[in-house]
Write a protein that holds these residues in place. Structure first.
Motif, PDB file in Angstrom:
ATOM      1  N   PRO A  53       0.803  -1.235   0.000  1.00 25.81           N
ATOM      2  CA  PRO A  53       0.000   0.000   0.000  1.00 25.81           C
ATOM      3  C   PRO A  53       0.832   1.280   0.000  1.00 25.81           C
ATOM      4  CG  PRO A  53      -0.836  -1.575   1.613  1.00 25.81           C
ATOM      5  CD  PRO A  53       0.493  -2.101   1.156  1.00 25.81           C
ATOM      6  N   GLY A  54       2.109   1.182   0.331  1.00 23.64           N
ATOM      7  CA  GLY A  54       2.965   2.352   0.350  1.00 23.64           C
ATOM      8  C   GLY A  54       3.710   2.602  -0.941  1.00 23.64           C
ATOM      9  N   ASN A  55       3.358   1.887  -2.000  1.00 22.53           N
ATOM     10  CA  ASN A  55       4.048   2.018  -3.284  1.00 22.53           C
ATOM     11  C   ASN A  55       3.549   3.269  -4.009  1.00 22.53           C
ATOM     12  OD1 ASN A  55       4.987   1.795  -5.958  1.00 22.53           O
ATOM     13  ND2 ASN A  55       4.984  -0.444  -5.859  1.00 22.53           N
ATOM     14  N   LEU A  56       4.288   4.359  -3.883  1.00 21.76           N
ATOM     15  CA  LEU A  56       3.867   5.627  -4.477  1.00 21.76           C
ATOM     16  C   LEU A  56       3.816   5.559  -5.993  1.00 21.76           C
ATOM     17  CD1 LEU A  56       3.183   8.645  -4.139  1.00 21.76           C
ATOM     18  CD2 LEU A  56       5.639   9.123  -4.188  1.00 21.76           C
ATOM     19  N   GLU A  57       4.788   4.877  -6.617  1.00 16.34           N
ATOM     20  CA  GLU A  57       4.827   4.810  -8.080  1.00 16.34           C
ATOM     21  C   GLU A  57       3.576   4.144  -8.636  1.00 16.34           C
ATOM     22  OE1 GLU A  57       7.192   6.472  -9.721  1.00 16.34           O
ATOM     23  OE2 GLU A  57       7.773   7.026  -7.684  1.00 16.34           O
ATOM     24  N   SER A  58       3.105   3.101  -7.965  1.00 16.72           N
ATOM     25  CA  SER A  58       1.881   2.435  -8.417  1.00 16.72           C
ATOM     26  C   SER A  58       0.681   3.372  -8.310  1.00 16.72           C
ATOM     27  CB  SER A  58       1.635   1.175  -7.591  1.00 16.72           C
ATOM     28  OG  SER A  58       2.662   0.229  -7.795  1.00 16.72           O
ATOM     29  N   HIS A  59       0.640   4.170  -7.256  1.00 16.18           N
ATOM     30  CA  HIS A  59      -0.443   5.136  -7.113  1.00 16.18           C
ATOM     31  C   HIS A  59      -0.412   6.172  -8.237  1.00 16.18           C
ATOM     32  CE1 HIS A  59      -0.850   3.539  -2.996  1.00 16.18           C
ATOM     33  NE2 HIS A  59      -2.032   4.112  -2.985  1.00 16.18           N
ATOM     34  N   VAL A  60       0.777   6.634  -8.599  1.00 16.09           N
ATOM     35  CA  VAL A  60       0.894   7.639  -9.652  1.00 16.09           C
ATOM     36  C   VAL A  60       0.451   7.070 -11.001  1.00 16.09           C
ATOM     37  CG1 VAL A  60       2.544   9.009 -11.005  1.00 16.09           C
ATOM     38  CG2 VAL A  60       2.674   8.987  -8.495  1.00 16.09           C
ATOM     39  N   VAL A  61       0.927   5.879 -11.329  1.00 16.20           N
ATOM     40  CA  VAL A  61       0.595   5.291 -12.638  1.00 16.20           C
ATOM     41  C   VAL A  61      -0.892   4.947 -12.728  1.00 16.20           C
ATOM     42  CG1 VAL A  61       1.048   3.387 -14.235  1.00 16.20           C
ATOM     43  CG2 VAL A  61       2.945   4.451 -12.992  1.00 16.20           C
ATOM     44  N   ILE A  62      -1.476   4.474 -11.629  1.00 11.54           N
ATOM     45  CA  ILE A  62      -2.906   4.159 -11.696  1.00 11.54           C
ATOM     46  C   ILE A  62      -3.712   5.449 -11.881  1.00 11.54           C
ATOM     47  CG2 ILE A  62      -3.513   4.246  -9.219  1.00 11.54           C
ATOM     48  CD1 ILE A  62      -5.181   1.734  -9.655  1.00 11.54           C
ATOM     49  N   CYS A  63      -3.265   6.531 -11.271  1.00 18.14           N
ATOM     50  CA  CYS A  63      -3.953   7.808 -11.460  1.00 18.14           C
ATOM     51  C   CYS A  63      -3.858   8.273 -12.908  1.00 18.14           C
ATOM     52  CB  CYS A  63      -3.370   8.861 -10.525  1.00 18.14           C
ATOM     53  SG  CYS A  63      -3.834   8.663  -8.794  1.00 18.14           S
ATOM     54  N   TRP A  64      -2.664   8.200 -13.489  1.00 13.18           N
ATOM     55  CA  TRP A  64      -2.524   8.582 -14.893  1.00 13.18           C
ATOM     56  C   TRP A  64      -3.451   7.756 -15.791  1.00 13.18           C
ATOM     57  CZ3 TRP A  64       3.571   8.497 -14.919  1.00 13.18           C
ATOM     58  CH2 TRP A  64       4.046   9.694 -14.352  1.00 13.18           C
ATOM     59  N   SER A  65      -3.507   6.468 -15.513  1.00 14.96           N
ATOM     60  CA  SER A  65      -4.323   5.578 -16.332  1.00 14.96           C
ATOM     61  C   SER A  65      -5.809   5.874 -16.165  1.00 14.96           C
ATOM     62  CB  SER A  65      -4.032   4.115 -15.967  1.00 14.96           C
ATOM     63  OG  SER A  65      -2.663   3.810 -16.149  1.00 14.96           O
ATOM     64  N   LEU A  66      -6.241   6.091 -14.933  1.00 18.90           N
ATOM     65  CA  LEU A  66      -7.646   6.392 -14.677  1.00 18.90           C
ATOM     66  C   LEU A  66      -8.050   7.734 -15.268  1.00 18.90           C
ATOM     67  CD1 LEU A  66      -7.869   5.098 -10.999  1.00 18.90           C
ATOM     68  CD2 LEU A  66      -9.084   4.135 -12.968  1.00 18.90           C
ATOM     69  N   LEU A  67      -7.132   8.692 -15.275  1.00 20.73           N
ATOM     70  CA  LEU A  67      -7.419   9.964 -15.939  1.00 20.73           C
ATOM     71  C   LEU A  67      -7.692   9.748 -17.413  1.00 20.73           C
ATOM     72  CD1 LEU A  67      -4.870  12.482 -14.370  1.00 20.73           C
ATOM     73  CD2 LEU A  67      -7.352  12.715 -14.368  1.00 20.73           C
ATOM     74  N   ARG A  68      -6.866   8.919 -18.053  1.00 14.91           N
ATOM     75  CA  ARG A  68      -7.071   8.631 -19.472  1.00 14.91           C
ATOM     76  C   ARG A  68      -8.416   7.949 -19.726  1.00 14.91           C
ATOM     77  NH1 ARG A  68      -3.478  10.532 -23.506  1.00 14.91           N
ATOM     78  NH2 ARG A  68      -1.452  10.894 -22.524  1.00 14.91           N
ATOM     79  N   LEU A  69      -8.850   7.177 -18.762  1.00 15.64           N
ATOM     80  CA  LEU A  69     -10.131   6.483 -18.868  1.00 15.64           C
ATOM     81  C   LEU A  69     -11.301   7.364 -18.422  1.00 15.64           C
ATOM     82  CD1 LEU A  69      -8.939   3.042 -17.450  1.00 15.64           C
ATOM     83  CD2 LEU A  69      -9.608   3.506 -19.824  1.00 15.64           C
TER      84      LEU A  69
END
Length: 211
Positions: A53-69
Protein backbone atom coordinates in the motif's frame (compact mmCIF):
# COMPACT_ATOMS: atom_id res chain seq x y z
CA UNK A 1 33.28 -31.94 -0.46
CA UNK A 2 33.45 -31.17 -4.15
CA UNK A 3 30.02 -32.73 -4.65
CA UNK A 4 28.64 -30.55 -1.86
CA UNK A 5 30.11 -27.42 -3.39
CA UNK A 6 28.74 -28.37 -6.78
CA UNK A 7 25.28 -28.91 -5.34
CA UNK A 8 25.38 -25.55 -3.58
CA UNK A 9 26.51 -23.82 -6.77
CA UNK A 10 23.73 -25.43 -8.77
CA UNK A 11 21.19 -24.44 -6.12
CA UNK A 12 22.42 -20.85 -6.06
CA UNK A 13 22.33 -20.68 -9.85
CA UNK A 14 18.76 -21.97 -9.80
CA UNK A 15 17.71 -19.32 -7.29
CA UNK A 16 19.40 -16.51 -9.20
CA UNK A 17 18.00 -17.69 -12.51
CA UNK A 18 14.54 -17.95 -11.05
CA UNK A 19 14.78 -14.45 -9.62
CA UNK A 20 15.98 -13.12 -12.97
CA UNK A 21 13.13 -14.76 -14.87
CA UNK A 22 10.61 -13.47 -12.32
CA UNK A 23 11.97 -9.92 -12.64
CA UNK A 24 11.80 -10.16 -16.42
CA UNK A 25 8.26 -11.47 -16.52
CA UNK A 26 6.75 -9.23 -13.81
CA UNK A 27 4.17 -6.98 -15.50
CA UNK A 28 5.16 -3.36 -15.96
CA UNK A 29 2.28 -0.94 -15.35
CA UNK A 30 4.16 2.09 -16.67
CA UNK A 31 5.00 0.29 -19.92
CA UNK A 32 1.33 -0.68 -20.34
CA UNK A 33 0.29 2.93 -19.70
CA UNK A 34 2.75 4.24 -22.30
CA UNK A 35 1.40 1.73 -24.82
CA UNK A 36 -2.16 2.96 -24.20
CA UNK A 37 -3.25 -0.18 -22.35
CA UNK A 38 -4.85 1.79 -19.53
CA UNK A 39 -7.14 -0.92 -18.15
CA UNK A 40 -4.22 -3.33 -17.95
CA UNK A 41 -2.10 -0.70 -16.21
CA UNK A 42 -4.89 -0.13 -13.68
CA UNK A 43 -5.12 -3.82 -12.86
CA UNK A 44 -1.36 -4.21 -12.45
CA UNK A 45 -1.25 -1.17 -10.15
CA UNK A 46 -4.14 -2.46 -8.07
CA UNK A 47 -2.27 -5.72 -7.56
CA UNK A 48 0.90 -3.85 -6.63
CA UNK A 49 -0.94 -1.59 -4.18
CA UNK A 50 -2.63 -4.59 -2.58
CA UNK A 51 0.83 -6.10 -2.12
CA UNK A 52 2.41 -2.84 -0.94
CA UNK A 53 0.00 0.00 0.00
CA UNK A 54 2.97 2.35 0.35
CA UNK A 55 4.05 2.02 -3.28
CA UNK A 56 3.87 5.63 -4.48
CA UNK A 57 4.83 4.81 -8.08
CA UNK A 58 1.88 2.43 -8.42
CA UNK A 59 -0.44 5.14 -7.11
CA UNK A 60 0.89 7.64 -9.65
CA UNK A 61 0.59 5.29 -12.64
CA UNK A 62 -2.91 4.16 -11.70
CA UNK A 63 -3.95 7.81 -11.46
CA UNK A 64 -2.52 8.58 -14.89
CA UNK A 65 -4.32 5.58 -16.33
CA UNK A 66 -7.65 6.39 -14.68
CA UNK A 67 -7.42 9.96 -15.94
CA UNK A 68 -7.07 8.63 -19.47
CA UNK A 69 -10.13 6.48 -18.87
CA UNK A 70 -12.00 9.55 -17.54
CA UNK A 71 -12.77 7.83 -14.25
CA UNK A 72 -12.28 10.92 -12.16
CA UNK A 73 -13.81 9.78 -8.87
CA UNK A 74 -11.50 6.76 -8.79
CA UNK A 75 -8.56 8.94 -9.74
CA UNK A 76 -9.32 11.27 -6.87
CA UNK A 77 -9.40 8.42 -4.37
CA UNK A 78 -5.99 7.09 -5.40
CA UNK A 79 -4.54 10.60 -5.72
CA UNK A 80 -5.51 11.42 -2.16
CA UNK A 81 -3.93 8.18 -1.02
CA UNK A 82 -0.77 9.12 -2.91
CA UNK A 83 -0.85 12.56 -1.34
CA UNK A 84 -0.83 10.95 2.10
CA UNK A 85 2.31 9.03 1.09
CA UNK A 86 4.20 12.09 -0.14
CA UNK A 87 2.78 15.55 0.42
CA UNK A 88 5.34 17.19 -1.88
CA UNK A 89 5.29 14.94 -4.95
CA UNK A 90 4.73 17.28 -7.91
CA UNK A 91 3.16 14.52 -10.01
CA UNK A 92 0.41 14.03 -7.46
CA UNK A 93 -0.29 17.77 -7.32
CA UNK A 94 -0.67 17.82 -11.11
CA UNK A 95 -2.97 14.80 -11.04
CA UNK A 96 -5.20 16.46 -8.45
CA UNK A 97 -5.26 19.60 -10.60
CA UNK A 98 -6.43 17.60 -13.61
CA UNK A 99 -9.11 15.78 -11.64
CA UNK A 100 -10.60 19.01 -10.34
CA UNK A 101 -10.24 20.65 -13.77
CA UNK A 102 -12.33 17.96 -15.42
CA UNK A 103 -14.83 18.00 -12.56
CA UNK A 104 -15.26 21.76 -13.03
CA UNK A 105 -13.80 22.72 -9.64
CA UNK A 106 -11.81 25.68 -10.93
CA UNK A 107 -10.43 27.08 -7.69
CA UNK A 108 -9.19 23.73 -6.41
CA UNK A 109 -7.69 22.90 -9.80
CA UNK A 110 -5.81 26.21 -9.82
CA UNK A 111 -4.49 25.57 -6.33
CA UNK A 112 -2.91 22.26 -7.34
CA UNK A 113 -1.62 23.48 -10.69
CA UNK A 114 0.07 26.41 -8.97
CA UNK A 115 1.53 24.01 -6.45
CA UNK A 116 2.96 21.90 -9.27
CA UNK A 117 4.52 25.00 -10.86
CA UNK A 118 6.15 25.85 -7.53
CA UNK A 119 7.40 22.31 -6.90
CA UNK A 120 8.56 21.62 -10.47
CA UNK A 121 9.01 24.90 -12.39
CA UNK A 122 10.57 23.02 -15.31
CA UNK A 123 8.83 19.69 -14.78
CA UNK A 124 7.80 17.31 -17.53
CA UNK A 125 4.17 18.47 -17.44
CA UNK A 126 4.77 22.18 -16.87
CA UNK A 127 3.43 23.23 -20.28
CA UNK A 128 0.23 21.25 -19.72
CA UNK A 129 -0.21 22.78 -16.27
CA UNK A 130 -0.04 26.31 -17.69
CA UNK A 131 -2.42 25.35 -20.49
CA UNK A 132 -4.98 24.10 -17.98
CA UNK A 133 -4.53 27.24 -15.91
CA UNK A 134 -5.18 29.33 -19.00
CA UNK A 135 -8.36 27.42 -19.78
CA UNK A 136 -9.57 27.86 -16.21
CA UNK A 137 -9.00 31.62 -16.38
CA UNK A 138 -10.96 31.71 -19.66
CA UNK A 139 -13.81 29.88 -17.90
CA UNK A 140 -13.69 32.50 -15.17
CA UNK A 141 -13.58 35.41 -17.61
CA UNK A 142 -10.12 36.48 -16.41
CA UNK A 143 -8.67 36.91 -19.86
CA UNK A 144 -5.49 38.77 -18.93
CA UNK A 145 -4.64 36.02 -16.44
CA UNK A 146 -5.38 33.53 -19.23
CA UNK A 147 -3.02 35.43 -21.54
CA UNK A 148 -0.17 35.09 -19.03
CA UNK A 149 -0.80 31.39 -18.41
CA UNK A 150 -1.22 30.47 -22.07
CA UNK A 151 1.80 32.57 -23.08
CA UNK A 152 3.81 30.46 -20.66
CA UNK A 153 2.28 27.27 -22.08
CA UNK A 154 3.33 28.10 -25.64
CA UNK A 155 6.74 29.16 -24.40
CA UNK A 156 7.23 25.54 -23.34
CA UNK A 157 5.35 24.08 -26.34
CA UNK A 158 5.83 26.57 -29.21
CA UNK A 159 4.64 24.10 -31.83
CA UNK A 160 1.15 23.60 -30.39
CA UNK A 161 -1.18 25.37 -32.83
CA UNK A 162 -4.31 24.72 -30.76
CA UNK A 163 -2.76 26.42 -27.73
CA UNK A 164 -1.76 29.45 -29.82
CA UNK A 165 -5.41 29.66 -30.88
CA UNK A 166 -6.57 29.68 -27.27
CA UNK A 167 -3.96 32.31 -26.42
CA UNK A 168 -5.25 34.45 -29.29
CA UNK A 169 -8.82 33.99 -28.04
CA UNK A 170 -7.82 35.13 -24.55
CA UNK A 171 -6.06 38.18 -25.97
CA UNK A 172 -9.01 38.99 -28.22
CA UNK A 173 -11.39 38.92 -25.25
CA UNK A 174 -8.98 41.04 -23.22
CA UNK A 175 -9.15 43.68 -25.96
CA UNK A 176 -5.55 43.12 -27.08
CA UNK A 177 -6.44 42.79 -30.75
CA UNK A 178 -3.02 43.35 -32.31
CA UNK A 179 -1.52 40.68 -30.05
CA UNK A 180 -4.49 38.41 -30.73
CA UNK A 181 -3.99 38.71 -34.48
CA UNK A 182 -0.31 37.82 -34.10
CA UNK A 183 -1.21 34.71 -32.09
CA UNK A 184 -3.91 33.63 -34.56
CA UNK A 185 -1.41 34.05 -37.39
CA UNK A 186 1.14 31.96 -35.49
CA UNK A 187 -1.46 29.21 -35.01
CA UNK A 188 -2.30 29.18 -38.71
CA UNK A 189 1.37 29.14 -39.66
CA UNK A 190 1.63 25.92 -37.66
CA UNK A 191 -1.67 24.45 -38.89
CA UNK A 192 -3.51 26.24 -41.69
CA UNK A 193 -6.54 23.97 -41.27
CA UNK A 194 -7.62 25.19 -37.83
CA UNK A 195 -11.14 26.62 -38.28
CA UNK A 196 -11.19 28.38 -34.88
CA UNK A 197 -7.97 30.17 -35.74
CA UNK A 198 -9.21 31.22 -39.18
CA UNK A 199 -12.52 32.51 -37.82
CA UNK A 200 -10.79 34.22 -34.91
CA UNK A 201 -8.26 35.95 -37.16
CA UNK A 202 -11.01 37.30 -39.42
CA UNK A 203 -13.07 38.41 -36.43
CA UNK A 204 -10.15 40.17 -34.73
CA UNK A 205 -9.13 41.94 -37.95
CA UNK A 206 -12.69 43.18 -38.53
CA UNK A 207 -13.00 44.42 -34.95
CA UNK A 208 -9.67 46.24 -35.17
CA UNK A 209 -10.62 47.82 -38.51
CA UNK A 210 -13.91 49.11 -37.12
CA UNK A 211 -12.26 51.02 -34.29
Amino acid sequence: MNDTRCALAVGLLFILTGSFVFSQTRPDALAEYRQGNYERAVQICRDEIAEDPGNLESHVVICWSLLRLRRYDETLRYARAARSLNRFDARVAEILGEVFYYQGNNNEALQYFQEYANLAPSGQRIELVYYYMGEIYIRMGKFRHADIALSTAVHWAPGNAAWWTRLAFARENAGELTEAIAAYERALALNAQLPDARRGLERARQTLASR
